[in-house]
Design an enzyme around this catalytic site. Structure first.
Site, mmCIF file in Angstrom:
data_model
loop_
_atom_site.group_PDB
_atom_site.id
_atom_site.type_symbol
_atom_site.label_atom_id
_atom_site.label_comp_id
_atom_site.label_asym_id
_atom_site.label_seq_id
_atom_site.Cartn_x
_atom_site.Cartn_y
_atom_site.Cartn_z
ATOM 1 N N CYS A 13 0.850 -1.192 0.000
ATOM 2 C CA CYS A 13 0.000 0.000 0.000
ATOM 3 C C CYS A 13 0.895 1.254 0.000
ATOM 4 O O CYS A 13 1.606 1.494 -0.966
ATOM 5 C CB CYS A 13 -0.943 -0.073 1.201
ATOM 6 S SG CYS A 13 -2.147 1.240 1.364
ATOM 7 N N ASP A 26 -9.561 -3.904 -7.107
ATOM 8 C CA ASP A 26 -9.072 -2.826 -6.239
ATOM 9 C C ASP A 26 -9.839 -1.547 -6.568
ATOM 10 O O ASP A 26 -9.750 -1.040 -7.689
ATOM 11 C CB ASP A 26 -7.578 -2.627 -6.472
ATOM 12 C CG ASP A 26 -6.924 -1.766 -5.404
ATOM 13 O OD1 ASP A 26 -7.589 -0.834 -4.908
ATOM 14 O OD2 ASP A 26 -5.760 -2.031 -5.077
ATOM 15 N N HIS A 57 -8.062 -4.675 -2.718
ATOM 16 C CA HIS A 57 -6.904 -3.996 -2.139
ATOM 17 C C HIS A 57 -6.582 -4.569 -0.754
ATOM 18 O O HIS A 57 -7.456 -4.743 0.070
ATOM 19 C CB HIS A 57 -7.206 -2.500 -2.022
ATOM 20 C CG HIS A 57 -6.015 -1.673 -1.658
ATOM 21 N ND1 HIS A 57 -5.172 -1.145 -2.615
ATOM 22 C CD2 HIS A 57 -5.525 -1.281 -0.465
ATOM 23 C CE1 HIS A 57 -4.213 -0.464 -2.014
ATOM 24 N NE2 HIS A 57 -4.403 -0.533 -0.706
#
Length: 245
Positions: free
Chosen positions: A132, A179, A212
């Site tokens: 991330c 995502d 995600h």
């Protein structure tokens, strides 16, 4: 994290109840979590946190997994004492919170960590893995630190700028098909730009049906349908590191 055009925060996912097998140490001006393998090695991996900080058990679990695979793993506090993002906060304040936590303004911290690994741990072959926010940081470091032998950027930022594609070391990019903050068209653009400008080995891989954070923020035991993808992504990460360091 998110794409540059529309950055926004991401959900925490499944927080692990995990204590860690390593120890916390002081590395110049920042704290770090260090996990070491059972036998001596000169191979090390810098593990870079997501927006939830260096103490998130999920990230320490990943560091310990790398240590169990034969690497010295260090997860530094790249926020340098600043509070990580709290999912209970008002999401509308996220951009303000992010202003003094730039993932591309970490060279001082990277220098300290590299010095620690070389001088205190005897590391000679060093790679970097980030998730991330840490995926952005990994991309940044691979552009500027040729001493890093390999990188794995996991759902990091996409930036349509030519100077982001001249990688200095082999890099694996892992993404999720579903995502919500990194559109697939931007992943395609990343791969195309790398093909045009990158002179080292790279790979861009998208995992079908995943969201995600799936590599380190989904628990396999309560997400059985996702488990094969989680495990595959982790194997890909380890295989890439084994190949290049």
């Amino acid at each position: 994290m998110a794409n540059e055009a529309r950055p926004c925060p991401c959900d925490l996912g499944d927080k692990l109840e995990y204590g860690g097998q390593g120890e916390e140490v002081q590395v110049e001006h920042l704290r770090a979590y260090v996990s070491k393998p059972g036998s001596s090695t000169d191979k090390a991996v810098i593990v870079i946190q997501d927006i939830y900080g260096w103490q998130l058990p999920n990230t320490r679990y990943m560091a310990d997994m790398l240590a169990s695979s034969g690497y010295i793993a260090i997860c530094p506090d790249f926020f340098v004492g600043k509070e990580p993002w709290d999912p209970s906060k008002d999401w509308s304040t996220f951009q303000e919170w992010l202003q003094d936590r730039s993932a591309t303004n970490i060279n001082r911290e990277a220098d300290a960590v590299l010095g620690f690994l070389k001088e205190r741990c005897g590391a000679r072959r060093i790679a970097v893995v980030g998730f991330c926010w840490g995926g952005i940081a990994t991309h940044h470091l691979i552009l500027h630190y040729p001493e890093l032998k390999a990188g794995v950027s996991v759902y990091g930022i996409i930036r349509d700028s030519e100077d982001r594609y001249s990688l200095r070391s082999p890099t694996l990019f892992l993404f999720a098909e579903n995502d919500q903050v990194i559109p697939l068209d931007q992943v395609s653009t990343l791969e195309k730009k790398l093909q045009e400008h990158c002179t080292v080995d790279f790979k861009v891989k998208v995992f079908a049906g995943q969201t995600h954070g799936f590599v380190h923020r989904k628990r396999e035991d309560i997400n059985p349908n996702d488990r094969p993808f989680i495990e595959e992504a982790r194997r890909d990460m380890l295989n890439w590191l084994n190949k290049y360091i």
